[in-house]
Design a protein around this motif. Structure first.
Motif, PDB file in Angstrom:
ATOM      1  N   TYR A  30       0.851  -1.183   0.000  1.00  0.00           N
ATOM      2  CA  TYR A  30       0.000   0.000   0.000  1.00  0.00           C
ATOM      3  C   TYR A  30       0.891   1.238   0.000  1.00  0.00           C
ATOM      4  CZ  TYR A  30      -3.508  -3.336   1.702  1.00  0.00           C
ATOM      5  OH  TYR A  30      -4.340  -4.422   1.857  1.00  0.00           O
ATOM      6  N   ARG A  31       0.634   2.162  -0.926  1.00  0.00           N
ATOM      7  CA  ARG A  31       1.272   3.482  -0.866  1.00  0.00           C
ATOM      8  C   ARG A  31       0.288   4.396  -0.144  1.00  0.00           C
ATOM      9  NH1 ARG A  31       3.331   2.164  -6.118  1.00  0.00           N
ATOM     10  NH2 ARG A  31       5.462   1.387  -5.836  1.00  0.00           N
ATOM     11  N   ILE A  32       0.730   5.030   0.910  1.00  0.00           N
ATOM     12  CA  ILE A  32      -0.168   5.813   1.760  1.00  0.00           C
ATOM     13  C   ILE A  32       0.333   7.259   1.828  1.00  0.00           C
ATOM     14  CG2 ILE A  32      -1.190   6.029   4.057  1.00  0.00           C
ATOM     15  CD1 ILE A  32      -0.711   2.993   4.376  1.00  0.00           C
ATOM     16  N   TYR A  33      -0.474   8.161   1.288  1.00  0.00           N
ATOM     17  CA  TYR A  33      -0.156   9.588   1.343  1.00  0.00           C
ATOM     18  C   TYR A  33      -0.775  10.168   2.607  1.00  0.00           C
ATOM     19  CZ  TYR A  33      -0.313  14.581   0.175  1.00  0.00           C
ATOM     20  OH  TYR A  33      -0.187  15.948   0.192  1.00  0.00           O
ATOM     21  N   VAL A  34       0.024  10.856   3.395  1.00  0.00           N
ATOM     22  CA  VAL A  34      -0.456  11.530   4.597  1.00  0.00           C
ATOM     23  C   VAL A  34       0.091  12.947   4.543  1.00  0.00           C
ATOM     24  CG1 VAL A  34      -0.527  11.533   7.109  1.00  0.00           C
ATOM     25  CG2 VAL A  34      -0.401   9.364   5.884  1.00  0.00           C
ATOM     26  N   GLY A  35      -0.716  13.870   4.080  1.00  0.00           N
ATOM     27  CA  GLY A  35      -0.221  15.229   3.914  1.00  0.00           C
ATOM     28  C   GLY A  35      -1.322  16.234   3.647  1.00  0.00           C
ATOM     29  N   ALA A  36      -0.885  17.417   3.255  1.00  0.00           N
ATOM     30  CA  ALA A  36      -1.800  18.535   3.056  1.00  0.00           C
ATOM     31  C   ALA A  36      -2.560  18.404   1.739  1.00  0.00           C
ATOM     32  CB  ALA A  36      -1.024  19.853   3.074  1.00  0.00           C
ATOM     33  N   ASN A  37      -3.737  19.023   1.706  1.00  0.00           N
ATOM     34  CA  ASN A  37      -4.558  19.046   0.491  1.00  0.00           C
ATOM     35  C   ASN A  37      -4.068  20.157  -0.433  1.00  0.00           C
ATOM     36  OD1 ASN A  37      -6.161  17.065   1.728  1.00  0.00           O
ATOM     37  ND2 ASN A  37      -7.473  18.608   2.672  1.00  0.00           N
TER      38      ASN A  37
END
Length: 590
Positions: A301-308
């Protein structure tokens, strides 16, 4: 405007709001493939958790921290989960480092050591009860590997979870591996496992509201199938199953989002809005892995955790722009396309450019407001001229009413003839005002969604332009019905400026004696205050400056507009070609 027209306008606005709410609810129901309550889903829960019997290898419950240049992650050997994920790279204009907790942990959750990215064998749903398992772990450079051995139907099954982080990336990888010792088929009936994501998306102040107020910032669920996005509602105390194919799925908040980009395996996804211990509302995802009939499983799984922010999201659509080698992820599709998007981008660009010169965003908002109002000045002057023209026509309109007191149709015909005679449109004073509404909507979006305003102070008690200003906090006390738990001074200032500017406008238009206008003058400012009381202080600041600008630009304050006389010469009509030729022939004969 008479009383009947005023109340009719209010009634129409109410109907529009009710109808739009109905449409949103209907669309949400149509988009979701299936909706179930928590009790119903628990009835269907697979009980394969009990099939996985952990081999006693002496592993104990333990917590540890891994830091990268962007993240500070707290892991727990209990279920090989993440109990805290903080972003630390975002620097506000003051130069201070800001720490953002993406998965808020209340004391209740901390006591339970319940984290995100845990896996449940065969179970589904955040509320599913299962026996926690302690894993062994190994810390590598920017990675953490968890391992555990199980007995499943007299076969040894090895499970591995590998978290891999990358420098200067808003994305990490989670790999889940399963294999048997003898190379036989994995003995996993029905669901292989379920990956849990939640229980909420931070920052914490947005979700840890007092229990009495029952208010949280809205969360949205978005999926993208490679062609278009779908947005679903995360319903409070409801669980929804999404069986549609998707390329990636995301839980989005006001500023940050978590995007899960799985491999090509089949998943059934369940979203949940159940209350979580210590939180008013939950916003969770559970990705249920489909069946497998092989001896080895390796899911990444590639998981992006960041700003919109589009400039961050778009990096993963080109492998040359990121160090992970991801291309065509199309995370930028998470940002919705809006009709006024071009206006929002223009306003934000101007705001950021001004901030390069002026380090205080509060001052930037004031200057930005004045610039926008100056740009709309021609429309404002046109509206005021039309209002003065209407005022000059008022005596003639009154004569028509007195001449035909019982014949409303005749009154209308004569009034229209009066308008035609003086080249006047009754809508000419309203249209310029309506044109300003798109600017207000765009500014609201910019001020509400721009992470640049988050935790940015103005002065005094206004210490965060992204939140309401709190002059006095009521603590745990919340006003009934209204849900207010503090005294906000800016909305009160807005009420005063709105009232003064409304009175000045009514005097300019000569409608002070109209009962409908009086009611509008008193009602509208109060209505706006109730509407915007809990909105970001940056937006209220914009409204206050707009009111003051409107006040000082009333005729007779900053500039003067002469009232047009009823006896003024009408503009000559354009001559036809035939009239021009006749005039020239007549002049030649002379």
């Amino acid at each position: 405007m008479n009383n009947r027209g005023f109340f009719l306008a209010i009634a129409l606005c109410t109907l529009v709001i009710i109808f739009s709410t109905y449409l949103r609810q209907r669309d949400s129901v149509e988009n979701l493939s299936q909706s179930r309550t928590g009790q119903d889903s628990n009835k269907d829960a697979i009980t394969t958790q009990s099939l996985f019997v952990p081999v006693d290898d002496g592993a104990v419950e333990e917590s540890f921290v891994l830091e990268t240049d962007i993240y500070r992650v707290t892991f727990s050997t209990k279920d090989a989960a993440v109990t805290s994920l903080e972003r630390k790279e975002y620097i506000v204009s003051s130069g201070k480092e800001t720490i953002v907790e993406i998965f808020p942990q209340t004391q209740e959750l901390k006591d339970q050591k319940k984290g995100t990215f845990s896996i449940l064998f065969g179970k589904k749903g955040w509320n599913s009860q299962f026996e926690s398992i302690n894993y062994n772990y190994e810390i590598l450079d920017n990675s953490v590997r968890f391992t555990k051995e199980f007995m499943v139907q007299d076969q040894r099954v090895f499970v591995e979870k590998l978290y891999s982080f990358y420098s200067s990336e808003d994305l990490f990888e989670l790999s889940i591996l399963m294999r048997t010792e003898e190379g036989s088929t994995l003995p996993l009936p029905d669901r292989t496992y379920t990956l849990m994501v939640g229980p909420q998306i931070g920052p914490r102040p947005e979700v840890a509201i007092t229990q009495k107020s029952k208010r949280t910032s809205q969360r949205r669920l978005t999926s993208y199938n490679g062609q278009k996005t779908k947005t679903y509602s995360i319903r409070k105390n409801r669980q929804t199953e999404i069986a549609d194919f998707y390329k990636w799925i995301a839980i989005g908040g006001r500023y940050f989002s978590v995007i899960v980009f799985p491999n090509s395996a089949s998943y059934t996804t369940v979203s949940s809005g159940y209350d979580v211990d210590g939180l008013i509302s939950g916003a969770q995802l559970s990705l249920q892995r489909g069946d497998i009939s092989q001896s080895f499983l390796n899911d990444t799984y590639r998981i992006y955790v960041g700003a919109n922010e589009k400039n961050r999201l778009i990096r993963y659509s080109n492998a040359g722009n990121n160090s992970v080698g991801i291309s065509n992820a199309e995370f930028e599709k998470l940002i919705p396309r809006r009709l006024l998007g071009f206006l929002e981008r223009g306003i934000k660009f101007l705001m950021l450019q001004l901030h390069r010169l002026i380090p205080n965003y509060g001052v930037v908002i004031i200057i930005l407001t004045i610039l926008i109002r100056l740009a709309l000045m021609p429309l404002l002057k046109k509206s005021q001229r039309s209002s003065l023209k209407m005022r000059s026509l008022a005596p003639e309109m009154q004569k028509i009413k007195e001449k035909y007191p019982e014949d409303r149709q005749k009154q209308q015909l004569e009034t229209m003839e009066l308008y035609r005679k003086h080249n006047f449109s009754p809508f000419s004073s309203i249209t310029p005002i309506l044109i300003q509404f798109p600017f207000f909507i765009a500014i609201y979006r910019v001020f509400y969604e721009s992470i640049e305003l988050w935790q940015e102070p103005f002065f005094g008690w206004i210490n965060d332009l992204s939140k309401p200003d709190v002059l006095v906090s009521f603590g745990d006390f919340v006003l009934p019905v209204l849900g207010w738990n503090g005294l906000h001074l800016l909305p009160i200032i807005m009420l005063i400026t709105q009232y003064i500017s409304s009175v000045a406008m009514m005097k300019t238009q000569g409608n002070v004696s109209s009962s409908g206008m009086k009611l509008f003058t008193y009602f509208f400012p109060v209505f706006i205050v109730f509407l915007l009381y809990s909105t970001p202080s940056g937006l209220v600041l914009y409204w206050i400056v707009s009111n003051l600008f409107t006040l000082i630009t009333q005729p007779g304050v900053l500039f003067k507009i002469k009232e047009e006389s009823l006896t003024e010469r009408q503009k000559p009509k354009r001559k036809t070609l035939e009239q021009v030729l006749k005039a020239r022939l007549k002049q030649q004969k002379k």
